[in-house]
Design a protein around this motif. Structure first.
Motif, PDB file in Angstrom:
ATOM      1  N   LYS A 353       0.836  -1.176  -0.016  1.00 24.37           N
ATOM      2  CA  LYS A 353       0.027  -0.080   0.051  1.00 24.37           C
ATOM      3  C   LYS A 353       0.758   1.378  -0.161  1.00 24.37           C
ATOM      4  O   LYS A 353       0.926   1.975   0.990  1.00 24.37           O
ATOM      5  CB  LYS A 353      -0.924   0.102   1.174  1.00 24.37           C
ATOM      6  CG  LYS A 353      -1.973  -1.071   1.337  1.00 24.37           C
ATOM      7  CD  LYS A 353      -2.721  -1.155   2.475  1.00 24.37           C
ATOM      8  CE  LYS A 353      -3.896  -2.314   2.571  1.00 24.37           C
ATOM      9  NZ  LYS A 353      -4.694  -2.232   3.635  1.00 24.37           N
ATOM     10  N   GLU A 355       0.380   3.913  -1.261  1.00 23.22           N
ATOM     11  CA  GLU A 355      -0.415   5.172  -1.322  1.00 23.22           C
ATOM     12  C   GLU A 355      -0.344   5.893   0.195  1.00 23.22           C
ATOM     13  O   GLU A 355      -0.815   6.928   0.322  1.00 23.22           O
ATOM     14  CB  GLU A 355      -1.879   4.825  -1.670  1.00 23.22           C
ATOM     15  CG  GLU A 355      -2.679   4.065  -0.812  1.00 23.22           C
ATOM     16  CD  GLU A 355      -2.591   2.461  -1.172  1.00 23.22           C
ATOM     17  OE1 GLU A 355      -3.102   1.473  -0.623  1.00 23.22           O
ATOM     18  OE2 GLU A 355      -1.530   2.099  -2.052  1.00 23.22           O
ATOM     19  N   ILE A 356      -0.352   4.972   1.173  1.00 22.84           N
ATOM     20  CA  ILE A 356       0.018   5.593   2.606  1.00 22.84           C
ATOM     21  C   ILE A 356       1.104   6.509   2.641  1.00 22.84           C
ATOM     22  O   ILE A 356       1.022   7.694   3.075  1.00 22.84           O
ATOM     23  CB  ILE A 356      -0.044   4.341   3.482  1.00 22.84           C
ATOM     24  CG1 ILE A 356      -0.969   3.378   3.650  1.00 22.84           C
ATOM     25  CG2 ILE A 356       0.385   4.823   5.086  1.00 22.84           C
ATOM     26  CD1 ILE A 356      -0.827   2.137   4.524  1.00 22.84           C
ATOM     27  N   GLU A 358       2.413   7.901   0.226  1.00 27.19           N
ATOM     28  CA  GLU A 358       1.954   9.208  -0.889  1.00 27.19           C
ATOM     29  C   GLU A 358       1.071  10.285   0.053  1.00 27.19           C
ATOM     30  O   GLU A 358       1.061  11.393  -0.151  1.00 27.19           O
ATOM     31  CB  GLU A 358       1.420   8.823  -2.101  1.00 27.19           C
ATOM     32  CG  GLU A 358       2.232   7.912  -3.002  1.00 27.19           C
ATOM     33  CD  GLU A 358       1.774   7.431  -4.250  1.00 27.19           C
ATOM     34  OE1 GLU A 358       0.361   7.715  -4.378  1.00 27.19           O
ATOM     35  OE2 GLU A 358       2.136   6.592  -4.779  1.00 27.19           O
ATOM     36  N   ASN A 359       0.133   9.510   0.615  1.00 26.63           N
ATOM     37  CA  ASN A 359      -0.948  10.490   1.358  1.00 26.63           C
ATOM     38  C   ASN A 359      -0.285  11.360   2.501  1.00 26.63           C
ATOM     39  O   ASN A 359      -0.625  12.542   2.754  1.00 26.63           O
ATOM     40  CB  ASN A 359      -2.147   9.546   1.734  1.00 26.63           C
ATOM     41  CG  ASN A 359      -2.895   8.894   0.869  1.00 26.63           C
ATOM     42  OD1 ASN A 359      -2.937   9.593  -0.324  1.00 26.63           O
ATOM     43  ND2 ASN A 359      -3.440   7.998   1.176  1.00 26.63           N
ATOM     44  N   LEU A 360       0.519  10.607   3.221  1.00 29.83           N
ATOM     45  CA  LEU A 360       1.278  11.205   4.410  1.00 29.83           C
ATOM     46  C   LEU A 360       2.042  12.382   3.651  1.00 29.83           C
ATOM     47  O   LEU A 360       2.217  13.642   4.287  1.00 29.83           O
ATOM     48  CB  LEU A 360       2.060  10.276   5.180  1.00 29.83           C
ATOM     49  CG  LEU A 360       1.238   9.598   6.079  1.00 29.83           C
ATOM     50  CD1 LEU A 360       1.866   8.279   6.762  1.00 29.83           C
ATOM     51  CD2 LEU A 360       0.623  10.486   7.212  1.00 29.83           C
ATOM     52  N   SER A 361       2.984  12.041   2.685  1.00 27.67           N
ATOM     53  CA  SER A 361       3.959  13.081   2.218  1.00 27.67           C
ATOM     54  C   SER A 361       2.977  14.206   1.379  1.00 27.67           C
ATOM     55  O   SER A 361       3.580  15.305   1.703  1.00 27.67           O
ATOM     56  CB  SER A 361       4.722  12.226   0.856  1.00 27.67           C
ATOM     57  OG  SER A 361       5.301  11.147   1.575  1.00 27.67           O
ATOM     58  N   ASP A 362       1.952  14.011   0.803  1.00 27.23           N
ATOM     59  CA  ASP A 362       1.133  15.253   0.458  1.00 27.23           C
ATOM     60  C   ASP A 362       0.599  15.900   1.535  1.00 27.23           C
ATOM     61  O   ASP A 362       0.562  17.248   1.417  1.00 27.23           O
ATOM     62  CB  ASP A 362      -0.028  14.525  -0.381  1.00 27.23           C
ATOM     63  CG  ASP A 362       0.554  14.029  -1.807  1.00 27.23           C
ATOM     64  OD1 ASP A 362       1.629  14.379  -2.273  1.00 27.23           O
ATOM     65  OD2 ASP A 362      -0.542  13.320  -2.397  1.00 27.23           O
ATOM     66  N   LYS A 363       0.246  15.435   2.767  1.00 25.29           N
ATOM     67  CA  LYS A 363      -0.228  16.099   3.861  1.00 25.29           C
ATOM     68  C   LYS A 363       0.841  16.972   4.433  1.00 25.29           C
ATOM     69  O   LYS A 363       0.620  18.283   4.840  1.00 25.29           O
ATOM     70  CB  LYS A 363      -0.679  14.952   4.690  1.00 25.29           C
ATOM     71  CG  LYS A 363      -2.203  14.617   4.391  1.00 25.29           C
ATOM     72  CD  LYS A 363      -2.578  13.770   5.486  1.00 25.29           C
ATOM     73  CE  LYS A 363      -3.778  12.953   5.294  1.00 25.29           C
ATOM     74  NZ  LYS A 363      -4.513  12.001   6.568  1.00 25.29           N
ATOM     75  N   THR A 366       1.167  20.128   2.145  1.00 18.77           N
ATOM     76  CA  THR A 366      -0.025  20.785   2.402  1.00 18.77           C
ATOM     77  C   THR A 366       0.157  21.818   3.617  1.00 18.77           C
ATOM     78  O   THR A 366       0.044  22.757   3.641  1.00 18.77           O
ATOM     79  CB  THR A 366      -1.357  20.195   2.441  1.00 18.77           C
ATOM     80  OG1 THR A 366      -1.340  19.454   1.096  1.00 18.77           O
ATOM     81  CG2 THR A 366      -2.303  20.838   2.682  1.00 18.77           C
TER      82      THR A 366
END
Length: 686
Positions: A353, A355-356, A358-363, A366
């Motif tokens: 997974k 995407e975990i 990726e999601n944390l990095s994008d957060k 932001t």
């Protein structure tokens, strides 16, 4: 043997084999019987004392008192135990004193009263008592708290004053209490009482740091030593010695924290963060799993430090650290690598997974993009993130650091403010870069460079009395290596300073000939990297002027092309260098104008002679209306400021005609000529 000793065989054994001396005395004070132990106590054989007065065994100084008490005793004889008395002393045959304990038992034999005296040597007893008294004295005056507890029941048998004071109890209050009364609650204990007992029962000794509680339930730390002894008074006993190490432990923890945590952000330091990563690798090698290592570099942080000051910079770093910690999960680890660089270890990941990550990095991106309010000042910043993943990218901490660092460099090259995962292509590029840098050092030593010259044409007349010097590297095996490949690496390694000197030397020689054979006002433009201006060596610029003078070439014959980015650098050293060169007569061009910051206010810092419109605008000049408008606006603005304009990348007659109509001063590009070796360039002019 008389009736006293003949009653039974048991009486015989008891009399003759008793460990104590036994003497029978009659009412006249004569010794009528004595067992063999008398000799061990007093040095006389039994036959030597029988018939003698008891006073034979009494010290001379005590004889009068003894006789008085003896007569008084026989007036009303009764069983008397004097073993508890400390002042009974006998005298040995050789004259030395013998401390004794005596028990008297009157009996009647043949109608006469006798006394049976059982005598014990109390020297060992007194020695033991003295030792116990000494032990009590020592324990009472120790700086350490000590208690003795029953090895079976665990009850406290003795506690010295220091221990009572240390734990806040009154004198004697702890006696009979279970020793666990001073323990903190079980769930908070770092080592259990059961574990300590197990060690004591197997090894007889234990030591370590334990957190205890006082009577008022406040807690503190002790270094405790526990050992098992066979106590002469209490039997099998545990001795516990307690040293208060609360302050020492506090200072040790403070020193440890200072060594392992960043002072500004209170995040794990580079050293400690690396330890955590290494521990995670060891753990996952046994259990399996993966984690991601994020290398985070704040974009343009130096500009904030330079413009607002280090106080704002430090405040920003603290806020960034706080946002990182608020964004990641509780299991993750955030660290400060140094400067404006941070690291994050995303733990407990599922390799299936991604995407975990990726999601944390994008957060994180932001979170950093949101504005920061620092002492009333709104500050905006972004971050570039490079990611490597264990174990697919690397299985040791050095490899993971290297790969995430390569990834963050790629993120910056791609425009910053983004996330970049490591790929094998980056490693191949990194190897290529290392190879180029190694060869570049040899190229400088072996003079593998050649300077090419591209004409700069006067737009209205078509005359050439200016040129740009462009370096070319001819590797003996690879052939020509593009400047786009080696110049960034030369800047990164500071080798650009040596390359710049090489270019300058060649240009001075060419200017001598060009100004003599072609045009006495011929000018050559050279590119100077911002890295060269940021060097601490100001004397280099002075040497430039001296070299121009020795060659009898005016400084104005050399035009220095700088980028808009250099004008953003608010460093005193850069300003001094620009002013030094300006005052010496060197001229300046702003290269690639329009693609950078284009902040016209920076033109106030230094007078420039030329603006060079970047070829990105020229390439579509005849097809994109906006580019025509922008180019014309730049030309009009420059002329208003007394600055001439050079258009780069002119490739067609249409480009030339449009630029001529706009009033552009000079053109440069393949329409006229590509960069040429000097011999070909000179031929083209003649």
């Amino acid at each position: 043997m008389n009736s006293f000793a003949r009653n039974t065989a048991f009486d015989y054994v008891l009399f003759h084999h008793s460990p104590d001396a036994i003497i029978v005395v009659n009412i006249e004070g004569l010794i009528v019987r004595a067992n063999p132990k008398v000799q061990a106590f007093f040095g006389y054989f039994p036959e030597d004392v029988i018939g003698k007065e008891l006073s034979l065994l009494i010290p001379p100084s005590s004889k009068q008192l003894h006789n008085e008490q003896f007569q008084k005793y026989f007036e009303n004889p009764y069983p008397r135990d004097m073993s508890g008395s400390d002042n009974i002393v006998g005298v040995h045959k050789d004259g030395h004193s013998v401390p004794l304990a005596v028990s008297l038992t009157p009996f009647s034999e043949l109608g006469e009263t006798h006394v049976l005296a059982v005598i014990q040597d109390t020297r060992d007893k007194r020695r033991l008592k003295a030792e116990l008294d000494l032990h009590d004295y020592i324990l009472s005056n120790l700086n350490d708290g000590v208690y003795l507890s029953d090895a079976v029941t665990g009850n406290i048998l003795y506690a010295n004053k220091r221990f009572e004071d240390m734990f806040g109890y009154e004198s004697g209050e702890l006696l009979g209490q279970d020793a666990t009364i001073v323990n903190i609650e079980k769930k908070k204990q770092q080592i259990s009482t059961e574990t300590i007992k197990t060690v004591l029962n197997t090894e007889g000794y234990w030591e370590g740091d334990i957190e205890h509680k006082r009577k008022d339930n406040t807690t503190f730390w002790c270094f405790v030593k526990v050992s098992e002894i066979d106590h002469p008074k209490y039997g099998k006993t545990w001795v516990s010695i307690h040293s208060d190490i609360t302050e020492k432990r506090f200072h040790a923890q403070k020193i440890w924290r200072q060594a392992n945590y960043d002072e500004l952000t209170q995040l794990p330091s580079r050293h400690y963060f690396t330890e955590r990563v290494e521990q995670e690798i060891v753990h996952l090698k046994r259990s399996g799993g993966c984690f991601a290592l994020l290398f985070i570099d704040l974009d343009n942080f130096k500009d904030i430090n330079d413009s607002l000051g280090h106080t704002y910079g430090d405040a920003l770093l603290m806020e960034v650290a706080a946002r990182f910690e608020q964004t990641v999960r509780e299991s993750d680890v955030v660290g400060r690598f140094g400067g404006d660089e941070f690291t994050i270890m995303l733990r407990d990941l599922d390799a299936s997974k991604p995407e975990i990550i990726e999601n944390l990095s994008d957060k994180l991106i932001t979170a950093i993009n949101a504005p920061f309010l620092l002492e009333g000042e709104l500050v905006f910043i972004s971050a570039s993130i490079g990611i490597s993943v264990y174990p697919q990218d690397g299985t040791d901490v050095d490899a993971l650091y290297k790969f995430s660092d390569q990834a963050v460099s790629q993120a910056k090259n791609n425009g910053k403010n983004r996330v970049q995962f490591f790929t094998q292509a980056m490693e191949l590029q990194a190897r290529r870069n290392r190879e180029v840098i190694r060869n570049l050092r040899e190229a400088i030593t072996l003079s593998q460079f050649e300077i090419y010259y591209q004409p700069i044409v006067h737009t209205q007349t078509g005359h050439v009395h200016k040129a740009e010097a462009l370096i070319r590297w001819f590797h003996p095996i690879e052939g020509m290596i593009s400047p786009a490949e080696f110049i960034p690496l030369a800047e990164e390694t500071k080798l650009i300073n040596e390359i710049g000197e090489y270019v300058l030397e060649d240009c001075i020689l060419r200017l001598q000939r060009l100004r003599k054979e072609i045009n006495p006002n011929f000018q050559i433009s050279i590119n100077k990297s911002p890295i060269q201006f940021q060097s601490n060596v100001i004397e280099t610029e002075v040497a430039w002027q001296e070299r121009m003078q020795r060659a009898d070439v005016p400084c104005s014959a050399l035009n220095i092309e700088i980028t808009e980015g250099l004008l953003l650098v608010s460093e005193d050293n850069v300003d001094v260098k620009l002013k030094t060169l300006r005052d010496q007569g060197f001229q300046f061009s702003i290269d690639d104008f329009g693609t950078g910051y284009s902040a016209l206010a920076y033109l106030k810092r230094i007078k420039v002679e030329f603006l060079k419109i970047d070829q990105a605008f020229i390439r579509t000049l005849d097809t994109v209306k906006e580019d025509q408008v922008l180019c014309e606006a730049i030309i009009v603005m420059a002329h208003k400021l007394g600055i001439q304009v050079i258009a780069e990348g002119v490739e067609t007659i249409e480009h030339l005609n449009l630029l001529r109509d706009m009033g552009c001063d000079y053109c440069q590009g393949y329409y006229f000529s590509k960069p040429l070796p000097f011999s070909e360039f000179l031929t083209s002019l003649t």
